[in-house]
Write a protein that holds these residues in place. Structure first.
Motif, PDB file in Angstrom:
ATOM      1  N   ARG A   1       0.835  -1.214   0.000  1.00  0.00           N
ATOM      2  CA  ARG A   1       0.000   0.000   0.000  1.00  0.00           C
ATOM      3  C   ARG A   1       0.868   1.263   0.000  1.00  0.00           C
ATOM      4  O   ARG A   1       0.567   2.229  -0.689  1.00  0.00           O
ATOM      5  CB  ARG A   1      -0.909   0.014   1.237  1.00  0.00           C
ATOM      6  CG  ARG A   1      -2.050  -0.969   1.129  1.00  0.00           C
ATOM      7  CD  ARG A   1      -2.923  -0.928   2.381  1.00  0.00           C
ATOM      8  NE  ARG A   1      -3.970  -1.942   2.275  1.00  0.00           N
ATOM      9  CZ  ARG A   1      -4.437  -2.647   3.312  1.00  0.00           C
ATOM     10  NH1 ARG A   1      -3.971  -2.428   4.533  1.00  0.00           N
ATOM     11  NH2 ARG A   1      -5.384  -3.538   3.120  1.00  0.00           N
ATOM     12  N   ILE A   2       1.915   1.230   0.785  1.00  0.00           N
ATOM     13  CA  ILE A   2       2.819   2.385   0.824  1.00  0.00           C
ATOM     14  C   ILE A   2       3.452   2.594  -0.555  1.00  0.00           C
ATOM     15  O   ILE A   2       3.544   3.715  -1.056  1.00  0.00           O
ATOM     16  CB  ILE A   2       3.915   2.164   1.897  1.00  0.00           C
ATOM     17  CG1 ILE A   2       3.291   2.202   3.293  1.00  0.00           C
ATOM     18  CG2 ILE A   2       5.019   3.204   1.761  1.00  0.00           C
ATOM     19  CD1 ILE A   2       4.221   1.738   4.402  1.00  0.00           C
ATOM     20  N   HIS A   3       3.876   1.489  -1.163  1.00  0.00           N
ATOM     21  CA  HIS A   3       4.499   1.567  -2.485  1.00  0.00           C
ATOM     22  C   HIS A   3       3.517   2.141  -3.518  1.00  0.00           C
ATOM     23  O   HIS A   3       3.873   3.034  -4.296  1.00  0.00           O
ATOM     24  CB  HIS A   3       4.968   0.168  -2.897  1.00  0.00           C
ATOM     25  CG  HIS A   3       5.878   0.147  -4.082  1.00  0.00           C
ATOM     26  ND1 HIS A   3       6.138  -0.991  -4.810  1.00  0.00           N
ATOM     27  CD2 HIS A   3       6.584   1.132  -4.693  1.00  0.00           C
ATOM     28  CE1 HIS A   3       6.978  -0.711  -5.790  1.00  0.00           C
ATOM     29  NE2 HIS A   3       7.255   0.565  -5.746  1.00  0.00           N
ATOM     30  N   ILE A   4       2.296   1.666  -3.495  1.00  0.00           N
ATOM     31  CA  ILE A   4       1.305   2.168  -4.462  1.00  0.00           C
ATOM     32  C   ILE A   4       1.005   3.646  -4.195  1.00  0.00           C
ATOM     33  O   ILE A   4       0.851   4.439  -5.135  1.00  0.00           O
ATOM     34  CB  ILE A   4       0.013   1.321  -4.407  1.00  0.00           C
ATOM     35  CG1 ILE A   4       0.300  -0.129  -4.842  1.00  0.00           C
ATOM     36  CG2 ILE A   4      -1.077   1.942  -5.296  1.00  0.00           C
ATOM     37  CD1 ILE A   4       0.843  -0.313  -6.243  1.00  0.00           C
TER      38      ILE A   4
ATOM     39  N   ASN B   1      -3.529   5.490   3.081  1.00  0.00           N
ATOM     40  CA  ASN B   1      -2.486   5.693   2.077  1.00  0.00           C
ATOM     41  C   ASN B   1      -2.921   6.650   0.987  1.00  0.00           C
ATOM     42  O   ASN B   1      -2.466   6.562  -0.166  1.00  0.00           O
ATOM     43  CB  ASN B   1      -2.065   4.341   1.485  1.00  0.00           C
ATOM     44  CG  ASN B   1      -1.398   3.470   2.521  1.00  0.00           C
ATOM     45  OD1 ASN B   1      -2.007   2.580   3.074  1.00  0.00           O
ATOM     46  ND2 ASN B   1      -0.151   3.782   2.817  1.00  0.00           N
ATOM     47  N   ASP B   2      -3.810   7.548   1.343  1.00  0.00           N
ATOM     48  CA  ASP B   2      -4.239   8.572   0.399  1.00  0.00           C
ATOM     49  C   ASP B   2      -3.020   9.347  -0.104  1.00  0.00           C
ATOM     50  O   ASP B   2      -2.209   9.835   0.685  1.00  0.00           O
ATOM     51  CB  ASP B   2      -5.192   9.527   1.129  1.00  0.00           C
ATOM     52  CG  ASP B   2      -5.953  10.397   0.165  1.00  0.00           C
ATOM     53  OD1 ASP B   2      -6.820   9.874  -0.538  1.00  0.00           O
ATOM     54  OD2 ASP B   2      -5.651  11.604   0.104  1.00  0.00           O
ATOM     55  N   PRO B   3      -2.858   9.448  -1.419  1.00  0.00           N
ATOM     56  CA  PRO B   3      -1.666  10.129  -1.942  1.00  0.00           C
ATOM     57  C   PRO B   3      -1.663  11.627  -1.613  1.00  0.00           C
ATOM     58  O   PRO B   3      -2.710  12.256  -1.542  1.00  0.00           O
ATOM     59  CB  PRO B   3      -1.774   9.916  -3.452  1.00  0.00           C
ATOM     60  CG  PRO B   3      -3.196   9.626  -3.712  1.00  0.00           C
ATOM     61  CD  PRO B   3      -3.727   8.933  -2.493  1.00  0.00           C
ATOM     62  N   GLU B   4      -0.471  12.147  -1.435  1.00  0.00           N
ATOM     63  CA  GLU B   4      -0.308  13.580  -1.172  1.00  0.00           C
ATOM     64  C   GLU B   4      -0.120  14.305  -2.500  1.00  0.00           C
ATOM     65  O   GLU B   4       0.833  14.032  -3.229  1.00  0.00           O
ATOM     66  CB  GLU B   4       0.913  13.816  -0.281  1.00  0.00           C
ATOM     67  CG  GLU B   4       0.769  13.155   1.076  1.00  0.00           C
ATOM     68  CD  GLU B   4       2.032  13.225   1.925  1.00  0.00           C
ATOM     69  OE1 GLU B   4       3.032  13.838   1.473  1.00  0.00           O
ATOM     70  OE2 GLU B   4       2.020  12.649   3.027  1.00  0.00           O
TER      71      GLU B   4
END
Lengths: 445, 445, 445
Positions: free
Chosen positions: B320-323, C281-284
């Motif tokens: 999840r972190i990677h994505i 894990n919402d993208p920044e």
């Protein structure tokens, strides 16, 4: 992952021109390989450099300086040559040549002198060291005359002002370091007075923060400039080895460690250009050349500092971190960008040359792991394209202040008359010659 | 903030072509909307994809492979077809087709086989799975002959060398994973010996670090390559489910966790390409395809690994972190750049396809939040433009070593004969078909 | 380091046009200076701005709005002007002018009104404040009629819907803040009912997270949008000073601190656009305009909030961090990019204007160090080029949703009919006038 090639490219003995390798690759895949799609021109050869091609570049620069430097005193108003040195002329000065490129007493020229000396040392070609020797001799021959000019007309802003009225580190540190290097070989007694004068300015007169870090009162009341690492440390290091007085080494070590404390940003492994010490939110701007000055300053210090000297290990460790950071921010053509972490800022030559020097020197001296070799190769390949047929260095950022805006750094012009590029290219090329020599004898890891 | 549109674009049922939406927007604002000023070409449709358009792309690739693969043994020196298999010929090999694209036993072809199998599974179209079946059958039919060639002339570097003299993970892991997948459906006994041979290499013979991480002695004495996650983990995962022997799952989990320990950089949420384990200042270079291999490796493992298996949660969390990181570094056209965090490096197809696959598969399997959907859509839209009318995948970086210089990665050429692009596009397109099917039945959040 | 120039450029009294400075530099080095090699067009003047040139830009925008706003009720289907207000017409609405730019009741128009009021205040030119006064008067004159339309035909989506059926912060906060500002000067009693209605929506009806942060149920069930800082805080701040009721200040302070808690990313010193609170894990994604809304919201709050109010120091500290971050991400032309940390995304005008306003206002108010001055100068120089001869603001990103994909933000079109650009440019230009006035009286540091 790579299927066909078992040994990594950078272990190939670097005696071939890359172009032939390239041609061979092309024929393997005929028309199939496209250049990287669209963006950028990444045709810089990657890893293979012929020593001969480096010497050609160095010679071209040397010839340009030797042939173009006027070595003449003129009235700068009338452009008439002065031959009668009994009567002081108000506007007397050296003829500094095209766009003042050949001003004999500037910090940029200090780097050029150091570059010429390094080239002489590594190539064994004495015509390199003759240039700075001739410059200093000429400068000294006219000193008495310009003292008269100065006392007759009051502080003139000519090429002797920085010596006769030393105000800043720019006035004295870089040129002083070169002067000591020459003194060490020719033991010309007259230089000692000048050297002492410079030592006095740096050690006793220059503005410092409370903790002793060399600083400036411009553009902010308490400003630190990373540039000042080069404007002081190489001189202090040379003084340490010349006099054997530890205070110079101690001060040099302190400067390097304090600059790292304030300006080395560990998330990027790069140095901030400088700080307004009174603005806790001073923006971090990673100007390439200031990082280059730091690389040079550290190399000059480590070259002189005794093994096991207090602080040496920490300096080497920070140097490794810095080189790792610079490696991570190298641009696609092998050159670095004027703002290191802004890939849409222009490619800058003087800083790139200083980084190439630092990496090659660091590997040569055993301070850096051999795996940085390809960074030096690709960096030199980028730099060498910037020296034109006349021996002029293109793509060097002109003199630059400490500013709080990225836009300022983006918009700096480049000029072949920015003298900052010449010394670094001489240093980089010379060190690369030594580097390639060493690489040929590297055992396969 | 947006005034007119209440439902977010990505919930619009994706059955329309984006172009019509676009046209409608245009007419609303007539000539008023300018394309984003100057920089880049961001005309990739954003969110809407027709399943039919995906199947067209997949078919085109399949037809290209089915029609162009020679299935013929030749003397590579004379190019003459060999029909008499009683006499070993020194330079016998498969005819690997144009620029060796169709070499039947390579790690790239292993991905292609896996892509064909996935396409067959999702579309129900058997003509996809027939391709790898035919390839393996043909390879096996000629095995006896090439053993004779090998023993008669000593270790030839032909297409059987990786099997007969297995040296590296590249030689066996990817192709082995595909072979087990085929064995699971056709139970062809002859494959078992080969599968055991590969298991023995990976489990017992391949160089490892002291902690068990699979590693290489090139280009540095102790090198770790993220690529090796794909060259080992999918095979180990398949072995785990084929044999029921936990040691394979344990090893696969260990590999994934150790690669994350050494190479996942939490400030960027991306994986470093690899490390010289003996240089503590090894630069971090975020090569796209290596990140793609990791995404594929993790998906292949999670697909086989039992729920609640020790380490599974940590693997999902890292995934999840990677994505999240990959989402943050997606390029403006939907494709990712060859160096993920260098937006002036070229757009790279094989990695982009692997990321699209991973995101779509992760949402399909419930490992990822639905809000990553638009990344998959825009990513596929970018990828699909790279498949030309012949079914060739453009913009794929050729085989690449582990290097310490960004310049090396910037300057890698792309080629339609870089076989690395085909499998990933087949995987991505297939998974997108399933994804779109699922999205149609998503409840409005 | 710079040899020739002793005083830093930004202390030069900014009464000259930069172009003349530039010309002079050129002649010093004749043809020697090349523009920065190849990449980008960095010809934006750096530091020197004439007040007169700013007033010209402001007047041009004011004249465009004053002359083009229709002030007319029409049947939007037939485009026929409605003059008989006794009979409600189903499709009655304001004539909102070209591409609906002049819709009188939108959050964008709220910013425009605030910009006009600021321009009037700083220039003393009453024709600026007359525009919003006329708009509100006209809106109110027709309120009764549109209530009739609404009750006759049921919730119409015309320009009165946001007031008659207030659903979102977009419907009321920005316009409400402008309305209170006008009320404070003209004490028009009829406005009070509307103001109370808005206060009720924001304080009691709008969806919030458990901790009280204003939020939305779109596009995700629990979404926070940084945009909402501007859609609420300026109104709450005005209510605090209008009513003396501390609950409004407390809520405003809470909003700003919670947005900073969730969205200020300290490694970049920028704000994330927003979050799906249910995806850890919402993208920044660092969308420029949302950062602009935050800057404006904070300024509007600090302007009203009493000294020593609880939370004020922390808000100022975060504001300084934010401005430091914005300074570090300013683009080469002085403008900021639509995705702040993506230098290949397009340059965006509305956000750039908001940043210029915030920096100039922050220095004017003493919240920011004087060393940010050059960022404001170069920023305004970039912004001012985007106003065309008609007074239209070019390069403004159209209305934008909260999305999980960078591609979405890369591909947003720009339009002169994106009303979001006008208010910010009015604010920035006005504040720059005051700023330049103050700079002239700055003591040399």
């Amino acid at each position: 992952m790579k299927r066909a090639i078992a040994i990594p490219l950078f272990l190939v003995i670097p005696v071939l021109f890359f172009s032939s390798i390239r041609a061979q690759q092309k024929s393997d895949l005929s028309g199939a390989i496209k250049p990287a799609s669209g963006i950028g021109d990444y045709n810089t050869p990657f890893n293979i450099i012929a020593s001969e091609s480096i010497k050609i570049v160095l010679d071209r620069i040397k010839d340009y300086f030797c042939m173009e430097t006027p070595f003449r005193v003129i009235d700068v108003k009338t452009k008439v040559t002065i031959t009668d040195f009994t009567k002081p002329v108000q506007d007397a000065d050296f003829d500094n040549g095209d766009h003042n490129l050949f001003n004999l007493w500037t910090y940029e020229m200090g780097v050029t002198y150091s570059g010429m000396l390094k080239a002489a040392q590594i190539t064994g070609d004495r015509t390199y060291s003759e240039y700075p020797e001739k410059c200093f001799r000429f400068y000294l021959e006219n000193l008495a005359y310009f003292k008269k000019v100065d006392s007759s007309f009051g502080g003139r802003s000519n090429s002797y002002r920085p010596l006769l009225h030393t105000k800043t580190l720019d006035d004295c540190g870089s040129i002083g370091a070169a002067l000591i290097k020459i003194y060490k070989s020719d033991r010309e007694k007259r230089y000692l007075g000048i050297i002492d004068h410079i030592a006095d300015h740096i050690s006793n007169k220059q503005f410092r923060l409370h903790d002793g870090l060399l600083a400036r009162e411009s553009p902010f009341k308490r400003s630190i400039w990373l540039d000042d690492a080069y404007m002081s440390v190489p001189f202090l290091a040379q003084m340490g080895s010349l006099t054997g007085n530890k205070k110079y080494f101690d001060d040099a070590v302190k400067q390097v460690l304090l600059f790292s404390k304030y300006l080395l940003k560990h998330d990027k492994r790069l140095y901030d250009h400088g700080r307004n010490m009174d603005n806790p939110n001073d923006p971090e701007i990673f100007w390439a050349r200031a990082n280059g000055w730091m690389v040079l300053a550290v190399c000059e210090l480590l070259d002189q500092l005794p093994q096991n000297y207090r602080g040496r290990d920490e300096i080497v460790e920070n140097f490794r971190i810095h080189i790792q950071g610079l490696t991570e921010y190298q641009g696609g053509s092998g050159l670095w960008h004027n703002i290191l972490n802004r890939f849409d800022s222009f490619e800058e030559t003087s800083s790139s040359a200083m980084f190439v020097y630092g990496i090659a020197h660091g590997i040569n001296m055993g301070w850096l792991d051999q795996s940085f070799a390809s960074v030096a190769y690709s960096g030199w390949n980028g730099v060498s394209k910037k020296i034109n047929q006349k021996g002029q260095v293109e793509g060097t950022c002109i003199g630059t202040s400490l500013e709080g805006s990225e836009v300022y750094y983006y918009q700096r012009p480049t000029s072949i008359y920015a003298a900052h590029g010449y010394g670094p290219v001489l240093l980089a090329g010379s060190e690369m010659l030594d580097f390639i020599r060493n690489q040929k004898h590297m055992p396969n890891k």
